[in-house]
Motif scaffolding. Structure first.
Motif, PDB file in Angstrom:
ATOM      1  N   ALA A  82     -33.616  16.302   5.603  1.00 29.74           N
ATOM      2  CA  ALA A  82     -33.316  17.633   5.017  1.00 29.74           C
ATOM      3  C   ALA A  82     -33.651  19.002   5.934  1.00 29.74           C
ATOM      4  CB  ALA A  82     -34.496  17.763   3.668  1.00 29.74           C
ATOM      5  N   MET A  83     -32.681  19.584   5.751  1.00 32.54           N
ATOM      6  CA  MET A  83     -32.874  21.084   6.277  1.00 32.54           C
ATOM      7  C   MET A  83     -33.226  22.143   5.764  1.00 32.54           C
ATOM      8  SD  MET A  83     -29.534  20.940   9.142  1.00 32.54           S
ATOM      9  CE  MET A  83     -28.736  20.060   8.093  1.00 32.54           C
ATOM     10  N   GLY A  84     -33.536  21.759   4.218  1.00 35.34           N
ATOM     11  CA  GLY A  84     -33.907  22.993   3.368  1.00 35.34           C
ATOM     12  C   GLY A  84     -34.280  22.143   2.014  1.00 35.34           C
ATOM     13  N   PRO A  85     -34.962  22.871   1.048  1.00 33.53           N
ATOM     14  CA  PRO A  85     -35.176  22.152  -0.193  1.00 33.53           C
ATOM     15  C   PRO A  85     -33.871  21.552  -1.215  1.00 33.53           C
ATOM     16  CG  PRO A  85     -35.309  24.438  -0.288  1.00 33.53           C
ATOM     17  CD  PRO A  85     -35.115  24.097   1.282  1.00 33.53           C
ATOM     18  N   ASP A  86     -32.781  22.123  -0.875  1.00 32.77           N
ATOM     19  CA  ASP A  86     -31.657  21.806  -1.390  1.00 32.77           C
ATOM     20  C   ASP A  86     -31.504  20.230  -1.208  1.00 32.77           C
ATOM     21  OD1 ASP A  86     -30.002  24.963  -1.595  1.00 32.77           O
ATOM     22  OD2 ASP A  86     -31.728  24.034  -2.523  1.00 32.77           O
ATOM     23  N   ASP A  87     -31.487  19.921   0.142  1.00 34.52           N
ATOM     24  CA  ASP A  87     -31.138  18.636   0.524  1.00 34.52           C
ATOM     25  C   ASP A  87     -32.107  17.383   0.190  1.00 34.52           C
ATOM     26  OD1 ASP A  87     -30.432  19.963   3.975  1.00 34.52           O
ATOM     27  OD2 ASP A  87     -29.424  19.905   2.179  1.00 34.52           O
ATOM     28  N   ILE A  88     -33.332  17.987  -0.261  1.00 35.02           N
ATOM     29  CA  ILE A  88     -34.402  17.143  -0.884  1.00 35.02           C
ATOM     30  C   ILE A  88     -34.071  16.532  -2.236  1.00 35.02           C
ATOM     31  CG2 ILE A  88     -36.515  16.638  -1.839  1.00 35.02           C
ATOM     32  CD1 ILE A  88     -36.974  17.578   1.118  1.00 35.02           C
ATOM     33  N   LYS A  89     -33.188  17.439  -2.920  1.00 37.06           N
ATOM     34  CA  LYS A  89     -33.192  17.102  -4.444  1.00 37.06           C
ATOM     35  C   LYS A  89     -32.077  15.868  -4.388  1.00 37.06           C
ATOM     36  CE  LYS A  89     -33.791  21.653  -6.243  1.00 37.06           C
ATOM     37  NZ  LYS A  89     -33.292  22.679  -4.991  1.00 37.06           N
ATOM     38  N   ALA A  90     -31.113  15.742  -3.506  1.00 33.96           N
ATOM     39  CA  ALA A  90     -30.271  14.645  -3.202  1.00 33.96           C
ATOM     40  C   ALA A  90     -30.912  13.311  -2.856  1.00 33.96           C
ATOM     41  CB  ALA A  90     -29.083  15.208  -2.253  1.00 33.96           C
ATOM     42  N   LYS A  91     -32.027  13.294  -2.549  1.00 33.06           N
ATOM     43  CA  LYS A  91     -32.786  12.211  -1.840  1.00 33.06           C
ATOM     44  C   LYS A  91     -33.901  11.848  -2.437  1.00 33.06           C
ATOM     45  CE  LYS A  91     -30.360  12.832   2.738  1.00 33.06           C
ATOM     46  NZ  LYS A  91     -30.615  12.905   4.197  1.00 33.06           N
ATOM     47  N   LEU A  92     -34.247  12.201  -3.804  1.00 34.40           N
ATOM     48  CA  LEU A  92     -35.332  11.715  -4.548  1.00 34.40           C
ATOM     49  C   LEU A  92     -35.753  10.317  -4.346  1.00 34.40           C
ATOM     50  CD1 LEU A  92     -35.236  14.463  -7.498  1.00 34.40           C
ATOM     51  CD2 LEU A  92     -36.841  14.623  -5.258  1.00 34.40           C
ATOM     52  N   ASN A  93     -34.515   9.533  -4.655  1.00 29.63           N
ATOM     53  CA  ASN A  93     -35.035   8.288  -4.731  1.00 29.63           C
ATOM     54  C   ASN A  93     -35.461   7.553  -3.279  1.00 29.63           C
ATOM     55  OD1 ASN A  93     -32.762   8.629  -3.106  1.00 29.63           O
ATOM     56  ND2 ASN A  93     -31.533   6.915  -4.156  1.00 29.63           N
ATOM     57  N   GLN A  94     -35.398   8.379  -2.314  1.00 26.94           N
ATOM     58  CA  GLN A  94     -35.936   7.748  -0.982  1.00 26.94           C
ATOM     59  C   GLN A  94     -37.344   8.212  -0.702  1.00 26.94           C
ATOM     60  OE1 GLN A  94     -33.157   8.485   2.219  1.00 26.94           O
ATOM     61  NE2 GLN A  94     -31.413   8.833   0.596  1.00 26.94           N
ATOM     62  N   ILE A  95     -37.999   9.016  -1.752  1.00 24.41           N
ATOM     63  CA  ILE A  95     -39.165   9.601  -1.475  1.00 24.41           C
ATOM     64  C   ILE A  95     -40.133   8.745  -2.250  1.00 24.41           C
ATOM     65  CG2 ILE A  95     -40.639  11.547  -1.599  1.00 24.41           C
ATOM     66  CD1 ILE A  95     -37.936  13.270  -1.505  1.00 24.41           C
ATOM     67  N   PRO A  96     -41.148   8.190  -1.589  1.00 21.30           N
ATOM     68  CA  PRO A  96     -42.232   7.508  -2.239  1.00 21.30           C
ATOM     69  C   PRO A  96     -43.121   8.315  -2.872  1.00 21.30           C
ATOM     70  CG  PRO A  96     -42.828   7.613   0.091  1.00 21.30           C
ATOM     71  CD  PRO A  96     -41.558   8.017  -0.004  1.00 21.30           C
ATOM     72  N   GLN A  97     -44.057   7.608  -3.783  1.00 24.81           N
ATOM     73  CA  GLN A  97     -45.143   8.302  -4.362  1.00 24.81           C
ATOM     74  C   GLN A  97     -46.300   8.809  -3.213  1.00 24.81           C
ATOM     75  OE1 GLN A  97     -48.039   6.353  -6.773  1.00 24.81           O
ATOM     76  NE2 GLN A  97     -48.874   8.189  -7.402  1.00 24.81           N
ATOM     77  N   ILE A  98     -46.771   9.873  -3.233  1.00 27.73           N
ATOM     78  CA  ILE A  98     -47.645  10.234  -2.096  1.00 27.73           C
ATOM     79  C   ILE A  98     -49.036  10.400  -2.434  1.00 27.73           C
ATOM     80  CG2 ILE A  98     -47.822  12.137  -0.237  1.00 27.73           C
ATOM     81  CD1 ILE A  98     -45.009  13.288  -0.891  1.00 27.73           C
ATOM     82  N   LYS A  99     -49.863   9.748  -1.912  1.00 24.61           N
ATOM     83  CA  LYS A  99     -51.196   9.543  -2.188  1.00 24.61           C
ATOM     84  C   LYS A  99     -52.154  10.484  -1.247  1.00 24.61           C
ATOM     85  CE  LYS A  99     -51.440   4.989  -1.605  1.00 24.61           C
ATOM     86  NZ  LYS A  99     -49.936   5.278  -1.050  1.00 24.61           N
ATOM     87  N   PRO A 100     -53.193  11.279  -1.542  1.00 19.28           N
ATOM     88  CA  PRO A 100     -53.922  11.742  -0.814  1.00 19.28           C
ATOM     89  C   PRO A 100     -54.283  11.152   0.513  1.00 19.28           C
ATOM     90  CG  PRO A 100     -55.051  11.604  -2.995  1.00 19.28           C
ATOM     91  CD  PRO A 100     -53.718  10.655  -2.997  1.00 19.28           C
ATOM     92  N   LYS A 101     -54.327  11.892   1.736  1.00 14.94           N
ATOM     93  CA  LYS A 101     -54.435  11.459   2.942  1.00 14.94           C
ATOM     94  C   LYS A 101     -53.253  10.611   3.706  1.00 14.94           C
ATOM     95  CE  LYS A 101     -58.811  13.168   2.663  1.00 14.94           C
ATOM     96  NZ  LYS A 101     -58.445  14.234   1.808  1.00 14.94           N
ATOM     97  N   ASP A 102     -52.195  10.613   2.959  1.00 13.29           N
ATOM     98  CA  ASP A 102     -51.080   9.857   3.472  1.00 13.29           C
ATOM     99  C   ASP A 102     -50.400  10.485   4.422  1.00 13.29           C
ATOM    100  OD1 ASP A 102     -49.000   8.221   0.615  1.00 13.29           O
ATOM    101  OD2 ASP A 102     -50.915   7.696   1.864  1.00 13.29           O
TER     102      ASP A 102
END
Ligand code: UD1
Length: 475
Positions: free
Chosen positions: A450-470
């Motif tokens: 991603a080069m900006g926030p808009d690029d993230i929206k298209a890849k939500l399925n590739q983002i794991p749940q983020i835990k503290p200290k990850d």
């Protein structure tokens, strides 16, 4: 012509310009050293040097601050009203179109060393990214590659080095296989140098057969682009716009469609990005209008009373700071060079190791001489039209100038993490935060993801749940 004849002629010339000491060790030099020294002296424009000595070295003419100085105006980060929002939309489309048509090139000025960082080598090779410790050069190269991929365009990359770090920079790119870029689309070139002087205006010798000189400032970029064939290379490729930035800023948005589009829509020749200064004496150049022309006055030259001046609402009158991000028309660079480009020189009192009159090596404890530089932003008043676009500090500016504290590596790493967290949250991803609100994990997003926030929206399925200290790296 024999060396002896050349020597005699050169001796006469130097005498005329009060620089005879440059040949003081002639008798001690071998043939190669003599040739080398004569060649260096031939490079000197002694008549010009007389003028520099008079105006910049001996009694520096204090930078005349015009009384006609008024605050510059800028476009806001977002359209201010409906009409401007329409214009911004048009500009973004135009900007994307120009990138898609390969009309935009990237240019990074990387002549500086990592000295202030305690890093021995080109600053561009300094590892900064929070998770992968990528170097500045790698971050920029991956951004160029991501833009090329996104727009299916060729985005040539021009890297200005100083003669000092040219070879090492070239080797860094070669040994890293150009970070995946096509070698033929990476053009590494050298800026020029200027001689160093003592306080009496005498050119210093770095050695008995070597004139002490240093990079001519990033203003030297405009001349070097022409002299090294970079501009011809751009012309061959049909490049019209140059996206310019400094190697020390890892957050820069290299190919910003809005900036490129507004610059082109307004038919500007050289434009700039700006930030609202955090404090009157923040170490950034100050945008002003002088006789109606956009001008940058460096923080070191800007009068305190003007820097401190406030509006009735408490905001700074001169609030726009330069972050050394510009769009420059290729044709503008050609026009400046065709007219015999000479930007004003700025003097810097520096510590300059040299050879003294007896041939002894001097390692000065403190500043002992003058280095001269030109600044690229001094070309702004020469542009027929110049626009300024405000950007957002957290999105685009965290220069790495010092090892610790202000403008430090640690600060830049944290800003890269905070920006990534902001992008993820704006796309609806939950990011662990501490009770004080600070990000409680380490995130790095590769430009290819991603080069900006808009690029993230298209890849939500590739983002794991983020835990503290990850420690999360998205690529
Ligand atoms: C610079 C700007 C300042 C701006 C700030 C933003 C100047 C004189 N001032 O300040 O207006 O607000 O950055 O961060 O530039 N460089 C070369 N060749 C040279 C000299 C410099 O390539 O001969 C490059 C360096 O790699 C460096 C950059 O230009 O990345 C800035 O140079 P520096 O002298 O560090 O300027 P700053 O004081 O940081």
């Amino acid at each position: 012509m024999t060396t002896q004849k050349t020597f005699e002629d050169t001796k006469k010339l130097l005498k005329k310009h009060n620089q005879s000491h440059l040949l003081a060790f002639w008798e001690q030099l071998n043939t190669a050293e003599r040739q080398n020294l004569l060649a260096q002296i031939r490079q000197l424009d002694l008549a010009k040097i007389d003028d520099w000595v008079a105006n910049f070295v001996k009694e520096p003419i204090s930078a005349e601050i015009s009384t006609e100085l008024v605050p510059a105006r800028s476009y806001g980060p977002a359209g201010a009203d409906a009409e401007q929002k329409r214009k911004y939309g048009k500009a973004v489309d135009l900007g994307k179109g120009l990138i898609r048509k390969s009309k935009v090139a990237a240019l990074v000025v990387a002549g500086g060393q990592g000295t202030r960082l305690g890093f021995d080598g080109p600053k561009g090779n300094f590892p900064v990214s929070p998770a992968k410790n990528k170097t500045l050069f790698q971050i920029f190269a991956e951004f160029v590659a991501a833009v090329s991929e996104k727009y299916q365009a060729v985005c040539p990359c021009y890297i200005m080095t100083s003669p000092l770090n040219y070879a090492e920079t070239t080797e860094v790119f070669r040994s890293n296989d150009y970070y995946g870029l096509n070698e033929k689309d990476v053009f590494i070139f050298r800026q020029g140098t200027l001689p160093n002087f003592d306080f009496d205006g005498k050119i210093l010798l770095a050695d008995k057969a070597d004139i002490a000189c240093s990079p001519d400032g990033h203003g030297g970029t405009l001349k070097a682009l022409c002299e090294t064939g970079a501009i011809d290379d751009m012309k061959r490729r049909g490049v019209e716009f140059i996206s310019y930035w400094q190697v020390d800023n890892p957050l820069v948005n290299l190919f910003d469609p809005l900036f490129i589009g507004l610059h082109a829509l307004d038919e500007a020749e050289m434009s700039s990005k700006a930030l609202i200064k955090t404090r009157p004496k923040e170490k950034v150049g100050n945008f002003c209008l002088v006789d109606g022309k956009v001008t940058v006055i460096e923080y070191s030259d800007f009068p305190d009373d003007l820097a401190e001046k406030r509006n009735p609402d408490g905001s700074l009158v001169f609030q726009l700071g330069s972050i050394a991000i510009h769009i420059i028309n290729r044709a503008f660079v050609e026009r400046l060079n065709s007219g015999g480009l000479s930007l004003p020189l700025h003097r810097a009192i520096k510590r300059i190791p040299h050879i003294d009159r007896k041939g002894g090596r001097v390692e000065p404890a403190g500043p002992n001489g003058i280095k001269l530089e030109s600044f690229v932003f001094d070309a702004l008043p020469l542009a027929s039209k110049s626009i300024i676009l405000q950007t957002v500090r957290s999105e685009e500016f965290s220069p790495i100038k010092n090892a610790t504290g202000v403008d430090s590596v640690e600060k830049a790493k944290q800003m890269m993490i905070d920006r990534a967290a902001g992008w993820l949250e704006s796309a609806g991803v939950t990011v662990p935060r501490k009770p004080d609100g600070s990000v409680d994990c380490l995130i790095e997003i590769a430009p290819g993801f991603a080069m900006g926030p808009d690029d993230i929206k298209a890849k939500l399925n590739q983002i794991p749940q983020i835990k503290p200290k990850d420690k999360l790296y998205l690529a």
